[in-house]
Each structure stands twice: as structure tokens, then as C-alpha cells.
Design an enzyme around this catalytic site. Sequence first.
Site, PDB file in Angstrom:
ATOM      1  N   SER A   1       2.697  94.239 -29.525  1.00 16.74           N
ATOM      2  CA  SER A   1       2.271  95.626 -29.372  1.00 16.74           C
ATOM      3  C   SER A   1       0.878  95.842 -29.982  1.00 16.74           C
ATOM      4  CB  SER A   1       3.310  96.557 -30.005  1.00 16.74           C
ATOM      5  OG  SER A   1       3.591  96.120 -31.316  1.00 16.74           O
TER       6      SER A   1
ATOM      7  N   CYS B   1       4.705  93.418 -19.860  1.00 17.07           N
ATOM      8  CA  CYS B   1       3.379  94.007 -20.126  1.00 17.07           C
ATOM      9  C   CYS B   1       2.613  94.208 -18.838  1.00 17.07           C
ATOM     10  CB  CYS B   1       2.590  93.124 -21.079  1.00 17.07           C
ATOM     11  SG  CYS B   1       2.133  91.573 -20.323  1.00 17.07           S
TER      12      CYS B   1
ATOM     13  N   GLU C   1      11.666  87.292 -33.481  1.00 17.41           N
ATOM     14  CA  GLU C   1      12.944  87.068 -34.156  1.00 17.41           C
ATOM     15  C   GLU C   1      14.107  87.626 -33.323  1.00 17.41           C
ATOM     16  OE1 GLU C   1      10.456  88.964 -34.880  1.00 17.41           O
ATOM     17  OE2 GLU C   1      10.868  90.553 -36.337  1.00 17.41           O
TER      18      GLU C   1
HETATM   19  P1  NAD Z   1       5.937  93.384 -31.464  1.00 11.20           P
HETATM   20  O1  NAD Z   1       4.530  93.797 -31.655  1.00 11.20           O
HETATM   21  O2  NAD Z   1       7.008  94.197 -32.077  1.00 11.20           O
HETATM   22  O3  NAD Z   1       6.171  91.884 -31.982  1.00 11.20           O
HETATM   23  C1  NAD Z   1       5.307  90.851 -31.618  1.00 11.20           C
HETATM   24  C2  NAD Z   1       5.293  89.806 -32.736  1.00 11.20           C
HETATM   25  O4  NAD Z   1       4.768  90.407 -33.923  1.00 11.20           O
HETATM   26  C3  NAD Z   1       6.668  89.269 -33.079  1.00 11.20           C
HETATM   27  O5  NAD Z   1       6.577  87.876 -33.274  1.00 11.20           O
HETATM   28  C4  NAD Z   1       7.027  90.000 -34.372  1.00 11.20           C
HETATM   29  O6  NAD Z   1       7.842  89.243 -35.231  1.00 11.20           O
HETATM   30  C5  NAD Z   1       5.674  90.232 -35.019  1.00 11.20           C
HETATM   31  N1  NAD Z   1       5.655  91.455 -35.831  1.00 11.20           N
HETATM   32  C6  NAD Z   1       6.466  92.531 -35.711  1.00 11.20           C
HETATM   33  N2  NAD Z   1       6.140  93.461 -36.622  1.00 11.20           N
HETATM   34  C7  NAD Z   1       5.109  92.975 -37.326  1.00 11.20           C
HETATM   35  C8  NAD Z   1       4.310  93.483 -38.398  1.00 11.20           C
HETATM   36  N3  NAD Z   1       4.530  94.701 -38.902  1.00 11.20           N
HETATM   37  N4  NAD Z   1       3.326  92.725 -38.872  1.00 11.20           N
HETATM   38  C9  NAD Z   1       3.082  91.515 -38.362  1.00 11.20           C
HETATM   39  N5  NAD Z   1       3.799  90.981 -37.336  1.00 11.20           N
HETATM   40  C10 NAD Z   1       4.784  91.701 -36.820  1.00 11.20           C
HETATM   41  O7  NAD Z   1       6.132  93.279 -29.873  1.00 11.20           O
HETATM   42  P2  NAD Z   1       7.471  93.079 -29.079  1.00 11.20           P
HETATM   43  O8  NAD Z   1       8.268  94.336 -29.131  1.00 11.20           O
HETATM   44  O9  NAD Z   1       8.117  91.818 -29.451  1.00 11.20           O
HETATM   45  O10 NAD Z   1       6.895  92.895 -27.600  1.00 11.20           O
HETATM   46  C11 NAD Z   1       6.609  93.964 -26.739  1.00 11.20           C
HETATM   47  C12 NAD Z   1       5.164  94.344 -26.811  1.00 11.20           C
HETATM   48  O11 NAD Z   1       4.338  93.224 -26.457  1.00 11.20           O
HETATM   49  C13 NAD Z   1       4.790  95.423 -25.818  1.00 11.20           C
HETATM   50  O12 NAD Z   1       3.883  96.299 -26.421  1.00 11.20           O
HETATM   51  C14 NAD Z   1       4.143  94.668 -24.683  1.00 11.20           C
HETATM   52  O13 NAD Z   1       3.260  95.422 -23.890  1.00 11.20           O
HETATM   53  C15 NAD Z   1       3.422  93.614 -25.443  1.00 11.20           C
HETATM   54  N6  NAD Z   1       3.080  92.486 -24.599  1.00 11.20           N
HETATM   55  C16 NAD Z   1       1.780  92.319 -24.266  1.00 11.20           C
HETATM   56  C17 NAD Z   1       1.412  91.281 -23.446  1.00 11.20           C
HETATM   57  C18 NAD Z   1      -0.028  91.071 -23.075  1.00 11.20           C
HETATM   58  O14 NAD Z   1      -0.358  89.999 -22.597  1.00 11.20           O
HETATM   59  N7  NAD Z   1      -0.896  92.035 -23.287  1.00 11.20           N
HETATM   60  C19 NAD Z   1       2.380  90.387 -22.983  1.00 11.20           C
HETATM   61  C20 NAD Z   1       3.708  90.585 -23.362  1.00 11.20           C
HETATM   62  C21 NAD Z   1       4.040  91.640 -24.187  1.00 11.20           C
END
Ligand code: NAD
Length: 497
Positions: free
Chosen positions: A224, A279, A174
Site C-alpha cells: 500500500s 492492483c 504474513e
Molecule cells: P501492505 O502495505 O499492508 O503490506 C505490504 C508489505 O508491507 C507486507 O509484506 C507487510 O508485512 C509489510 N508491512 C505492513 N505494515 C507495515 C508497516 N507498518 N511497516 C512496514 N512494513 C509493513 O499491503 P497488502 O495489504 O499486503 O497489499 C495490498 C496493497 O498492495 C494494495 O494497496 C495494492 O494496491 C498494493 N499492490 C500494489 C501493486 C503495484 O504493483 N503497485 C501490486 C500489488 C499490490
Amino acid sequence: MRQVDHFIVGDSPAATRKHSIWNPSTGEVQAEVALGHAALLDKAVATAKKVQPEWAATNPQKRARVMFKFKELIEANMQSLAELLSSEHGKVIDDAKGDVQRGLEVIEYACGIPQVLKGEYTQGAGPGIDVYSMRQPLGIGAGITPFNFPAMIPMWMFGMACAAGNAFILKPSERDPSVPVRLAELFIEAGAPEGLLQVVHGDKEMVDAIIDHPDIPAISFVGSSDIAQYIYSRGTANAKRVQAFGGAKNHGIVMPDADLDQVVNDLAGAAFGSAGERCMALPVVVPVGEDTAEKLKEKLIPAINALRIGVSTDPDAHYGPVVTPEHKARIEQWITTAEEEGGEIVIDGRGYTLQGHENGFFVGPTLIDRVTPQMKSYQEEIFGPVLQMVRAKDFEEAVRLPSDHQYGNGVAIFTRNGHAAREFASRVQVGMVGVNVPIPVPVSYHSFGGWKRSGFGDIDQYGTEGLAFWTKLKKITQRWPDGGGDGSNAFVIPTMG
Ligand code: NAD
């Protein structure tokens, strides 16, 4: 104010909740995105159910033509996609183009879907018996994606899923949802049937609706680790196929024989590029031996001090702002924690402001030395322009550090010694390894995925693994007897003799 709406077929019900989208370079709210709920998802799923069977029945060559056309449209729109992406994310324009390009490479792989979907065939597995297998689509796939690669990661998912014959529902972050919507528009413009790829926006409420929806059999998540684990647990409890990729803390091992000038150049890009919000960034450097550590530090300090921070449209900037004010505060808090834990703050990026853009979410580059594995700031992901130095006394300790860490996404070793590199690559407990390659994201025809708390589930993203994730394998054993029976006993388990 600009409104970002869901991309579904038919009208979206009026949004009762909205989320603000920042321009991280200026610190201003530039748009609002509607947050959806279960009823909206139901509507999208109903459409997807209608269009998917015909798409699955469309021969793979015709599906590939849509992917080819989509590739052309993305290339034609590269500049505007990159500008939109950088205005919401904060990464600089060239880096935003890289975000689009790495997703496009998976679309290019998906253009070869007729070739990779071919099954296996064994003629004469028994008397008059042939065995063959085919990969069939699952139906409707869903993808839940993070803010940091708003073009690449959605394309990893829907590119593979749709080419394989599925409909797809994307729930992007979002925080920067505009590019995912734009990609979906271009996909339909490329010839995909309306409703094949839909975008629903939302937060936990929408994510929970996706996980619990009985007509969505497979979910791919990137974000995450705590949320990845939650989605994996709840999704698999609902008997869905789930792959969920989480956070990271990638180490760069610097052996005494490494070319330090090259290492410093690679580390500057890998630790600070995209403000460390990758990441596959390298936020931990592990020099092996005190001598290596001292020499590396001496070269790193001027290189880090020379980094240029700018607004995302500044063509000379090495990196731009971080995504939100909350994230800026969180990164600065981690630097303070590292200091309190005994880390030596060599270069301090806290309190940084960019002249003329005082409200932007900028964090200065930070170097912290004398970090140890016991420190919380080492154990957790910071996801900002912060490089931590952990000094290892020897090669064994350098293998142990990333192997023992809770995350296992990527790791790199810098050395001129082939034996050390080979030994390291084979023993280290991390999913993706670079040898003199700081950001070892595999090309699209291999597959991407971390280990431990960086990846929940068994199957990786894109390449042959992605294809396996978005399809189910059917195995057919056929017999065309020539009549009269073969005299075998039908009451014992059949064997091929
Ligand atoms: P995030 O976990 O906050 O959000 C990811 C998704 O989950 C979003 O679409 C969000 O709307 C949704 N979300 C958020 N809170 C939620 C909840 N409580 N319950 C269910 N869904 C929820 O991650 P971010 O801050 O957008 O992205 C950064 C993170 O992603 C970092 O930890 C990074 O390392 C990781 N990442 C990992 C990879 C990989 O391939 N391992 C790649 C890119 C990013």
C-alpha cells in the site's frame, strides 16, 4: 496446527511472536507463521554474504540453467502451488494458477540472462581507446511483498535479482506466506546454492530491520502507498536503492462508440475477479456522456447480478472471499461511506453470506453510481469487489479524471476510435495504459510500474528496468598505446579530439 517457518540456512531461533493465517473460505485459522526480528535477519544476511560472490562468479549460462530448471519445477508443481495459494489468499484456483504463471513469465525472461546481461562496447572511441560497460550485481537484494500476489510478485523480484548474480532475502506478506517458502524450496531444488534465496517472515519489525541493514544495498517493495512511501523515504535516507510500488485506483473509460457487450464482460472480470484485490483491477468505470452511462448501467446490472461467488476451490466461482475479516469489514465500511457521501448504491454487497460457509469472508459484488471526484470513497483505494461509476461529460473530462487522481497505476480506454485511443494513451498521466485491454499488465520483457502514489522511485519492475535495478553499471575506458606517447597535454581534461 501447521507452522510456517522462515526459510534460512541453519536453525531459526524460536519465534516469540506468531501471526495467524486464515482460510478465508471457511473463516478458520489454518496455520501460524513465525514473525522474525533483526537477529534472524542478521543470520540470513551472513549466509547470503557467504554464497553470493561464488554465485556472481558463476557464468551467466550456468545461472540460466538454474532458472530453466526452476521453470520446469514450477510447471510440475503448478496444481499444488495454486491450491496452497488459494487456500491462504481466497482467490479461485484458476486465478491462483494465473498468479503463478505471471511470475513464471519473468523467470522465463530471466532464462535469457546471458543475452540481456551482455554489455556495450565501442571500439576506437579515441586513438587506441575502447570503451565498454558491464552490469554487475549489487550483492544482496531484499523484497517485501503484499498478500495479493504471493507467487507473482516474489518471482518478479528474486527471478531478476538472482539471475543477475545477487543473493536475495524475501519478506513476504504474513497473511499468505506459504507459497513464497515453497518457491524458495523449489529454487534451491533447481540448483541454486543453499542460502542464495532465503525467506524471512515478519511485520514492521522485520521490515525496519531490512531497511536499516547496512549489508542490504537494494530493496524492492510492493504494497500500500503509505507504507511504500515510508520504505522509500527511510531506505533512500539510508543511501539504498529503493523501488516501492503502492496502491491504485484504476479507471476504465468507456467511449460512446465502444462495444458495450465486450466492455461489460471485461469490466466484470477486471472489477470483480480476485474479489477486486488486484492492483491492476478496474474499480472505477467512466462512461463518457449520459447516454453511454445509461446504456452501460442497463447491461452491467444483470451481468453483476449473475456473478457467482464461491469458496476458492469452487471451479464455477467467478471470485472467492477476501483475505481477512478486517478487510471484509473495511470494504463494507467504504460502501457505507460512499452511500453517506451521496453515491447511489445500485447493487449492494454488504452483509453477504455464502450458504454453507457463513463464516467465510465473502463480500457481494457492489455497483455504485453517481460517484464524484470529491468523494473520499473515490479518492481512496477500496480493494474489494466494488465498482464505482463516475459519469464524464466528454473526452476531456475522461482524460482529466485518472490524470488528476492521486494514484496512477493502470487505466484502460474502450473505444473503436483509433484517434481517441492514441490521444488518450499519449496524454493520460498514468503509468500503464490499456486500449480495449482491461488489465494492461505488461509482458515480462517490457516493464511494470505505476506513476504518482502508485510508484516511488525511478526504476520499474522486471524486463530491462528490473535488470537495471538489480545491477550497477560499470563503464571502462581502456587505452593500449603503442609506446612513445601521443603528445597530448595530460593536464587538460581528456577529449576524444
Ligand atoms: P501492505 O502495505 O499492508 O503490506 C505490504 C508489505 O508491507 C507486507 O509484506 C507487510 O508485512 C509489510 N508491512 C505492513 N505494515 C507495515 C508497516 N507498518 N511497516 C512496514 N512494513 C509493513 O499491503 P497488502 O495489504 O499486503 O497489499 C495490498 C496493497 O498492495 C494494495 O494497496 C495494492 O494496491 C498494493 N499492490 C500494489 C501493486 C503495484 O504493483 N503497485 C501490486 C500489488 C499490490
